[in-house]
Design a protein around this motif. Structure first.
Motif, short mmCIF file in Angstrom:
data_model
loop_
_atom_site.label_atom_id
_atom_site.label_comp_id
_atom_site.label_asym_id
_atom_site.label_seq_id
_atom_site.Cartn_x
_atom_site.Cartn_y
_atom_site.Cartn_z
N UNK A 172 -10.95 -1.87 2.80
CA UNK A 172 -10.58 -0.48 2.51
C UNK A 172 -9.55 0.04 3.51
N UNK A 173 -9.65 -0.39 4.77
CA UNK A 173 -8.63 -0.02 5.75
C UNK A 173 -7.27 -0.55 5.30
N UNK A 231 -1.77 0.46 2.79
CA UNK A 231 -0.78 0.12 1.77
C UNK A 231 -0.46 1.34 0.90
N UNK A 232 -1.49 2.10 0.55
CA UNK A 232 -1.28 3.29 -0.27
C UNK A 232 -0.53 4.37 0.51
N UNK A 287 1.72 4.03 2.93
CA UNK A 287 3.15 3.76 3.16
C UNK A 287 3.88 3.30 1.90
N UNK A 288 3.14 3.15 0.79
CA UNK A 288 3.76 2.72 -0.45
C UNK A 288 4.14 1.25 -0.48
N UNK A 289 3.47 0.42 0.29
CA UNK A 289 3.79 -1.01 0.34
C UNK A 289 3.35 -1.69 -0.95
N UNK A 290 4.27 -2.42 -1.58
CA UNK A 290 3.95 -3.14 -2.80
C UNK A 290 3.17 -4.41 -2.53
N UNK A 291 3.30 -4.95 -1.30
CA UNK A 291 2.60 -6.18 -0.94
C UNK A 291 2.40 -6.23 0.56
#
Length: 524
Positions: free
Chosen positions: A491-492, A497-498, A500-504
Motif C-alpha cells: 500500500x505504501x 505511485x498514485x 506522483x502519477x508514475x505509470x510503472x
C-alpha cells in the motif's frame, strides 16, 4: 531433523576449543568454564559459563550456544513465530507447562551448583514463557533429551547444521622450515606474530578492487553483502548477498525499546554473517543500522552485541544518510540507460521508515518519513496482539491516511512529482514484483530491473489487503517473515505511485547495501 545430535560429556576447554570459541563469536571467551556439548563435527557448540563474568557482572545464561550455523537456523525459527506458538501452548497444556517448569528448576539447580545468583531468573523465558530458543536449545544439548521439552522440540525442527563440516577451522600450525618474508634478511622481530598472519587466509582479489562487507540492519530484516568493489570504475562483483528476517523493530513503535527476543534474533544472524565474512576474507566491514535502532531507548545494548560478534560498531545513521546510500546503490547501473528519463526518484520502503531521494547524477533532495511495512502493520492492523486477518476497511482507510500524511511531509523537502523514473527498493517492492511475475520461487535475477505497472501494483495490493494469512503464505515467492507485513508495504508503494502519477516502477535489488559497499571501498 531425523536424528538429533547425541549428548556428549562435559569437558574442560582446550586451547583449540578457546580458539574455536573466538572464531565462532568473534571475541575472546568470557567466563568460560567448560564445553557443555560438542557438535557432531567435533567443535564446541554449547559452552558452560560462570554465573558472574571476571569483572563481577552477573551472567545468568549458564549454557551459551556458540555454533553460528545452529544459531542462524534457530533465529529463523524465532522469526517464523515458533516462540509465540510455544508460549501460547504453555497456557493451554498443563502437562507441557509442568515439564517446562521442571526444566526451569533443572537450569537453576545447575547454575546454583556453580554460584547462587540471588534475584536472577533462569534464562530463555523459563518457566512461564519462551523468549529465546537459543537458550532452550543450549540447555537441551547440555542436559540431554527429556530435560527441556521445548528445547527438544526446537532441536527437532532444525536442519542438520553440522553436515557442511566445522563452522570454524583449527589454526594451521606453521612448518618451522618455511621461510617467512624478511626472515632471510634478519628483519623478523616477532616470528610468532608474523607466522600467524602468514598462514591466515588471503583471498584472491582482482587488481584495483577491494573486498568489503556491508551490513544493513533495518526494522524488519538484516542483510549482508560481501563484494569486490572498484570505486574508480564503479564495478561491484558480488560474492555473497543474503537477508534474514529478524524483526528488530518488534513493538518499538509502542514500547520505545528493542525487545530481548528481537535482539537475540538479530545477534544470531550477526553470528552467521561473521562466519561468512571470515570465510570470504573481507578486508573492511561497515555495519549500518537504521530506523528501529534510531528510535530505541536501549540501543546501547544493541551496539554492544554487534561489537562483540562482528568487531565493528554499528553506525546508527540518519534517515538522510540512509537515503543517500540507497540512491548510490540503486542508480549506479541505471545512469547509462537511455530508456530511463531523469531525474530518478528512489524510494526505499523499509520496515519502519521510507526514504525518498530525487537526483540525476547526484542526490538533489532526500527525506525519510516514518512509514514502513512493519510500523504501519503494528500501528493500524494489529488488534489484541495479532494482525487482523484480513484487515477491515476502517483499518485500511486509517493506514492509507497515515501514509498520505507522510507523503505530504516528504513533499515538503523532495520534489516528488518532478521525477520521471520511479525506482523501488527493498523487500516490499521486490515481493510485489515476484507476485506480479508469478515466480515459482524468489528469483533475484528476474526481479532485478523488472518493471511493474501501476495497474498491476494496484491489483496486487487490493488482493493482499483482502487476503488471509494462509492465502498470503501460500504465495511461492513469499518470505515467511513478510506474510503479515507485505500488505502494508504494497500500500505504501501504490500510494507513492498514485501521488506522483508514475505509470510503472523499476525494481532494483541493488540498494543501500551496494551504496555502503562503495563507500567502504572509497574509504568514506
Amino acid at each position: 531433523m531425523d536424528t538429533p545430535p547425541p549428548p556428549t560429556p562435559r569437558t574442560e576447554p582446550t586451547d583449540a576449543d578457546v580458539e574455536a570459541f573466538k572464531q565462532q563469536l568473534g571475541r575472546p571467551p568470557r567466563g568460560l568454564r567448560a564445553i557443555a556439548h560438542r557438535c557432531p563435527c567435533g567443535q564446541p557448540d554449547v559452552v558452560e559459563t560462570a554465573p558472574r563474568l571476571p569483572d563481577g557482572t552477573p551472567f545468568p545464561t549458564t549454557y551459551y550456544l556458540t555454533c553460528p550455523r545452529a544459531a542462524s537456523a534457530i533465529g529463523t525459527l524465532e522469526a517464523n513465530g515458533v516462540m509465540k506458538e510455544m508460549t501460547e501452548r504453555l497456557g493451554t497444556d498443563p502437562e507441557l507447562a509442568a515439564a517446562y517448569r521442571a526444566a526451569h528448576e533443572d537450569y537453576i539447580a545447575r547454575r546454583d551448583a556453580i554460584e547462587v545468583l540471588e534475584g536472577f531468573p533462569s534464562a530463555g523465558g523459563m518457566p512461564d514463557r519462551v523468549k529465546c530458543l537459543h537458550v532452550l536449545v543450549g540447555h537441551s544439548l547440555a542436559a540431554g533429551p527429556g530435560v527441556n521439552p521445548l528445547g527438544d522440540e526446537a532441536i527437532a525442527m532444525l536442519p542438520e547444521w553440522w553436515l557442511k563440516g566445522p563452522c570454524v577451522q583449527p589454526l594451521q600450525a606453521p612448518d618451522p622450515a618455511d621461510e617467512l618474508p624478511g626472515e632471510a634478511q634478519g628483519e623478523v622481530t616477532d616470528p610468532t606474530a608474523i607466522r600467524s598472519s602468514f598462514f591466515a587466509y588471503a583471498p584472491l582479489v582482482p587488481e584495483g578492487f577491494s573486498r568489503v562487507a556491508a551490513v544493513d540492519c533495518g526494522t524488519n530484516s538484516i542483510r549482508l553483502l560481501v563484494a569486490d568493489v572498484n570505486p574508480a570504475t564503479g564495478e561491484l562483483l558480488e560474492l555473497d548477498r543474503r537477508m534474514t528476517i529478524v524483526r528488530l523493530g518488534q513493538d518499538v513503535d509502542r514500547t520505545g525499546r528493542l525487545a530481548p527476543e528481537a535482539l537475540e534474533r538479530t545477534f544470531a544472524a550477526c553470528r552467521d554473517y561473521a562466519e561468512t565474512i571470515r570465510e570470504l576474507g573481507a578486508e573492511k566491514v561497515r555495519f549500518v543500522a537504521t530506523s528501529a535502532s534510531r528510535d530505541a531507548s536501549n540501543r546501547d545494548e544493541f551496539v554492544r552485541g554487534v561489537v562483540d560478534i562482528l568487531g565493528v560498531e554499528p553506525e546508527v545513521i540518519s534517515g538522510d544518510q540512509e537515503a543517500e546510500f540507497s540512491f548510490t546503490g540503486a542508480t549506479k547501473e541505471l545512469k547509462g540507460r537511455d530508456d530511463l528519463a531523469r531525474p530518478f526518484l528512489v524510494v526505499d520502503i523499509g520496515g519502519g521508515s521510507t526514504e525518498f531521494v530525487v537526483g540525476e547524477e547526484h542526490v538533489r533532495a532526500a527525506r525519510s518519513v516514518d512509514v514502513g511495512c512493519v510500523r504501519m502493520t503494528e500501528r493500524h492492523l494489529v488488534r489484541d496482539g495479532a494482525v487482523t486477518d484480513p484487515p477491515t476497511e476502517e483499518q485500511i482507510a486509517a493506514m492509507r491516511a497515515d501514509i498520505e500524511r507522510a507523503l505530504d511531509l516528504a513533499e515538503e523537502t523532495v520534489p516528488l512529482c518532478e521525477a520521471r523514473t520511479l525506482v523501488g527498493l527493498a523487500g516490499s517492492v521486490t515481493t510485489v514484483s515476484s507476485i506480479a511475475q508469478e515466480l515459482p520461487e524468489y528469483d533475484s535475477e528476474r526481479i532485478h530491473h523488472s518493471r511493474i505497472s501501476r495497474d498491476k501494483v494496484r491489483e496486487i495490493t487490493e488482493w493482499l489487503l483482502h487476503s488471509t494469512h494462509a492465502e498470503r503464505a501460500a504465495v511461492p515467492s513469499m518470505h515467511p517473515g513478510r506474510v503479515d507485513v507485505i500488505a502494508a508495504g504494497a500500500l505504501v508503494l501504490l500510494s507513492i505511485m498514485e501521488r506522483i502519477g508514475a505509470e510503472e516502477v523499476v525494481v532494483s535489488e541493488h540498494d543501500i547495501l551496494d551504496g555502503i559497499a562503495f563507500k567502504v571501498a572509497e574509504g568514506v
